[in-house]
Design an enzyme around this catalytic site. Structure first.
Site, PDB file in Angstrom:
ATOM      1  CD1 TRP A  55      -2.095  -2.209   1.981  1.00  0.00           C
ATOM      2  CD2 TRP A  55      -2.513  -1.779  -0.168  1.00  0.00           C
ATOM      3  NE1 TRP A  55      -2.849  -3.241   1.486  1.00  0.00           N
ATOM      4  CE2 TRP A  55      -3.119  -3.005   0.163  1.00  0.00           C
ATOM      5  CE3 TRP A  55      -2.645  -1.317  -1.491  1.00  0.00           C
ATOM      6  CZ2 TRP A  55      -3.844  -3.773  -0.761  1.00  0.00           C
ATOM      7  CZ3 TRP A  55      -3.352  -2.084  -2.407  1.00  0.00           C
ATOM      8  CH2 TRP A  55      -3.943  -3.277  -2.032  1.00  0.00           C
ATOM      9  CG  ASP A  91     -13.413 -16.452  12.441  1.00  0.00           C
ATOM     10  OD1 ASP A  91     -13.543 -16.146  11.231  1.00  0.00           O
ATOM     11  OD2 ASP A  91     -13.288 -17.621  12.837  1.00  0.00           O
ATOM     12  CG  HIS A 122      -6.546 -12.785  -3.770  1.00  0.00           C
ATOM     13  ND1 HIS A 122      -5.373 -12.302  -4.316  1.00  0.00           N
ATOM     14  CD2 HIS A 122      -6.373 -12.759  -2.421  1.00  0.00           C
ATOM     15  CE1 HIS A 122      -4.529 -12.007  -3.334  1.00  0.00           C
ATOM     16  NE2 HIS A 122      -5.109 -12.263  -2.177  1.00  0.00           N
ATOM     17  CG  ASP A 123      -6.520 -14.733   0.776  1.00  0.00           C
ATOM     18  OD1 ASP A 123      -5.514 -14.760   0.044  1.00  0.00           O
ATOM     19  OD2 ASP A 123      -6.672 -13.902   1.699  1.00  0.00           O
ATOM     20  CD  GLN A 168       1.984 -17.655  -0.083  1.00  0.00           C
ATOM     21  OE1 GLN A 168       1.782 -16.682  -0.781  1.00  0.00           O
ATOM     22  NE2 GLN A 168       2.443 -17.568   1.151  1.00  0.00           N
TER      23      GLN A 168
HETATM   24  N1  SAM Z   1      -6.413  -6.635   3.436  1.00  0.00           N
HETATM   25  C1  SAM Z   1      -4.988  -6.705   3.700  1.00  0.00           C
HETATM   26  C2  SAM Z   1      -4.195  -6.214   2.520  1.00  0.00           C
HETATM   27  O1  SAM Z   1      -4.674  -6.286   1.380  1.00  0.00           O
HETATM   28  O2  SAM Z   1      -3.052  -5.759   2.722  1.00  0.00           O
HETATM   29  C3  SAM Z   1      -4.535  -8.101   4.069  1.00  0.00           C
HETATM   30  C4  SAM Z   1      -4.856  -9.190   3.080  1.00  0.00           C
HETATM   31  S1  SAM Z   1      -4.290 -10.780   3.604  1.00  0.00           S
HETATM   32  C5  SAM Z   1      -4.097 -11.605   2.098  1.00  0.00           C
HETATM   33  C6  SAM Z   1      -5.730 -11.526   4.305  1.00  0.00           C
HETATM   34  C7  SAM Z   1      -6.073 -10.991   5.661  1.00  0.00           C
HETATM   35  O3  SAM Z   1      -7.273 -11.628   6.138  1.00  0.00           O
HETATM   36  C8  SAM Z   1      -5.015 -11.235   6.703  1.00  0.00           C
HETATM   37  O4  SAM Z   1      -4.713 -10.059   7.375  1.00  0.00           O
HETATM   38  C9  SAM Z   1      -5.649 -12.278   7.609  1.00  0.00           C
HETATM   39  O5  SAM Z   1      -5.172 -12.218   8.943  1.00  0.00           O
HETATM   40  C10 SAM Z   1      -7.110 -11.924   7.502  1.00  0.00           C
HETATM   41  N2  SAM Z   1      -8.002 -13.035   7.840  1.00  0.00           N
HETATM   42  C11 SAM Z   1      -7.912 -14.315   7.426  1.00  0.00           C
HETATM   43  N3  SAM Z   1      -8.898 -15.049   7.943  1.00  0.00           N
HETATM   44  C12 SAM Z   1      -9.654 -14.216   8.713  1.00  0.00           C
HETATM   45  C13 SAM Z   1     -10.821 -14.383   9.513  1.00  0.00           C
HETATM   46  N4  SAM Z   1     -11.407 -15.584   9.597  1.00  0.00           N
HETATM   47  N5  SAM Z   1     -11.336 -13.314  10.166  1.00  0.00           N
HETATM   48  C14 SAM Z   1     -10.721 -12.095  10.046  1.00  0.00           C
HETATM   49  N6  SAM Z   1      -9.626 -11.872   9.318  1.00  0.00           N
HETATM   50  C15 SAM Z   1      -9.081 -12.915   8.651  1.00  0.00           C
HETATM   51  C1  ASE Z   2      -2.586 -13.303  -0.270  1.00  0.00           C
HETATM   52  C2  ASE Z   2      -1.777 -12.405  -0.949  1.00  0.00           C
HETATM   53  C3  ASE Z   2      -0.468 -12.771  -1.174  1.00  0.00           C
HETATM   54  C4  ASE Z   2      -2.137 -14.521   0.209  1.00  0.00           C
HETATM   55  C5  ASE Z   2      -0.831 -14.893  -0.001  1.00  0.00           C
HETATM   56  C6  ASE Z   2       0.013 -14.017  -0.692  1.00  0.00           C
HETATM   57  C7  ASE Z   2       0.602 -12.129  -1.826  1.00  0.00           C
HETATM   58  C8  ASE Z   2       1.684 -12.984  -1.734  1.00  0.00           C
HETATM   59  N1  ASE Z   2       1.316 -14.090  -1.044  1.00  0.00           N
HETATM   60  O1  ASE Z   2      -3.882 -12.960  -0.064  1.00  0.00           O
HETATM   61  C9  ASE Z   2       0.626 -10.773  -2.439  1.00  0.00           C
HETATM   62  C10 ASE Z   2       0.528 -10.695  -3.911  1.00  0.00           C
HETATM   63  N2  ASE Z   2       1.126 -11.777  -4.633  1.00  0.00           N
HETATM   64  C11 ASE Z   2       2.447 -11.953  -4.808  1.00  0.00           C
HETATM   65  C12 ASE Z   2       2.868 -13.102  -5.633  1.00  0.00           C
HETATM   66  O2  ASE Z   2       3.264 -11.202  -4.354  1.00  0.00           O
END
Ligand code: SAM
Ligand code: ASE
Length: 349
Positions: free
Chosen positions: A169, A240, A259-260, A310
């Protein structure tokens, strides 16, 4: 198939193909230089340094360091000048801004996570495609549970992942929060908002809104402890988002959340958001969006493969996001491409 896209000169000599094949070495040169502290040393020293000085300061071999520095000059990340027969190396402005650890736009944490977690996982990309699943177990040993228990398999790993999330960001946050005018939304909840980096950008762009970061308890605790020096105005709430804890709000930000997860999990999550959302409210998705025909952008295609390696999810096209949103009750779906890494989609309740 390939030859249709490659020009005649590529057939004469496959320049671009060879560059792609060599790509992993270029990544590794940047990763290693970051880990060894080359960019930090060159920024600190204020004067150009010989390979011998750099090797001495960083405790490496002279021969290895000289080759690394020359390769960094080759890819135009460092600059070199020869004075009295000695090559003296210094950082380019880009390296000082984006690669040095302390810089305000530093991508250092992104590089560390790519080097130490993503790169080992990607050594099993072939298996990920064969099996259609995450490669955590093969790479790092038995998974600890669901996707995020595995990604957060230790406190150290969790902090490194948070560093990766945070650093995006620094370069993309402003474009993402200003892609749509969100000033009419009073209460904004950033679901899975991690370190609060995007929430901070939101608050800067919309100072009269109140912004809450919602994330898992251990993430909220670490965010407040390690990532929040001048971040007091952003509030944190732990919970959660899969167990009905979602606080009421006018706007939910979901950055790199959809996307997760699998289609089914996304529908469940979006439904509970719809139920929690105030009337007239909405949801802002922030993702690296594929083209409608999925033929690009290459960066989104790479991220989609990364989600296979991942996590459980994938990158999606505008119509796939629209479909998910419509099926859970959201309407007026608007798509905005930034032309950079992350795009946004706004939908109303
Ligand atoms: N939104 C942030 C960003 O784009 O920089 C973080 C994205 S990261 C890929 C996914 C986020 O979802 C993490 O911070 C993770 O801890 C949170 N997360 C995963 N499972 C969750 C849940 N069951 N409840 C709340 N947060 C959760
Ligand atoms: C997620 C985002 C990422 C989970 C795992 C991840 C990224 C890396 N690993 O939600 C960020 C963007 N992708 C890459 C390849 O850097």
């Amino acid at each position: 198939m390939m030859s249709e896209h490659l020009s005649q000169s590529e057939l004469d000599y496959p320049f671009r193909l060879l560059e792609y094949i060599n790509g992993f070495r270029v990544s590794k040169v940047i990763f290693s230089a970051s880990e060894l502290g080359v960019f930090d040393l060159l920024l600190r020293s204020q004067e150009a340094l010989s390979a011998q000085r750099v090797a001495q300061e960083l405790g490496t071999s002279m021969d290895g360091m000289e080759r690394l520095l020359d390769a960094l000059v080759g890819i135009e990340i460092l600059e070199v000048e020869v004075t009295n027969g000695t090559a003296l190396y210094s950082s380019s402005d880009v390296a000082n801004l984006y690669l040095a650890k302390g810089s305000s736009k530093s991508l250092h944490d992104m590089i560390i996570y790519q080097s130490q977690t993503i790169y080992p996982l990607w050594s099993h990309l072939g298996d990920a495609i064969r099996e259609g699943k995450s490669q955590y177990e093969k790479t790092f040993g038995p998974p600890s549970g669901d996707v995020f228990q595995t990604i957060y398999r230790s406190e150290e790993e969790m902090l490194k992942f948070m560093g990766l999330m945070n650093s995006s960001w620094v370069i993309d946050g402003h474009d993402v929060v200003t892609a749509f005018n969100l000033s009419s939304f009073q209460t904004i909840v950033d679901l899975g908002g991690c370190t609060g980096a995007l929430a901070r950008e939101m608050l800067e762009a919309y100072p009269s809104s109140s912004v809450i970061v919602f994330d898992l308890p251990q993430v909220v605790e670490a965010a407040q402890k390690h990532f929040c020096q001048e971040n007091k105005a952003v509030k944190f709430q732990s919970g959660d988002f899969f167990s009905g804890d979602i606080p009421a709000a006018d706007l939910y930000v979901l950055a790199r959340i959809i996307h997760d997860w699998s289609e089914e999990t996304c529908l469940t999550l979006l439904k509970s958001i719809y139920d929690a959302c105030n009337p007239g409210g909405g949801v802002l998705l922030v993702e690296a969006m594929l083209f409608e025909n999925k033929r690009g952008p290459v960066s989104a295609q790479m991220f989609s493969l990364n989600m296979l390696v991942q996590a459980e999810g994938r990158e999606r096209s505008p119509s796939e996001y629209t479909h998910l949103l419509n099926r859970t009750g959201f309407h007026n779906v608007q798509v905005h491409r930034t032309g950079k890494s992350y795009d946004t989609i706004l939908a109303l309740r």
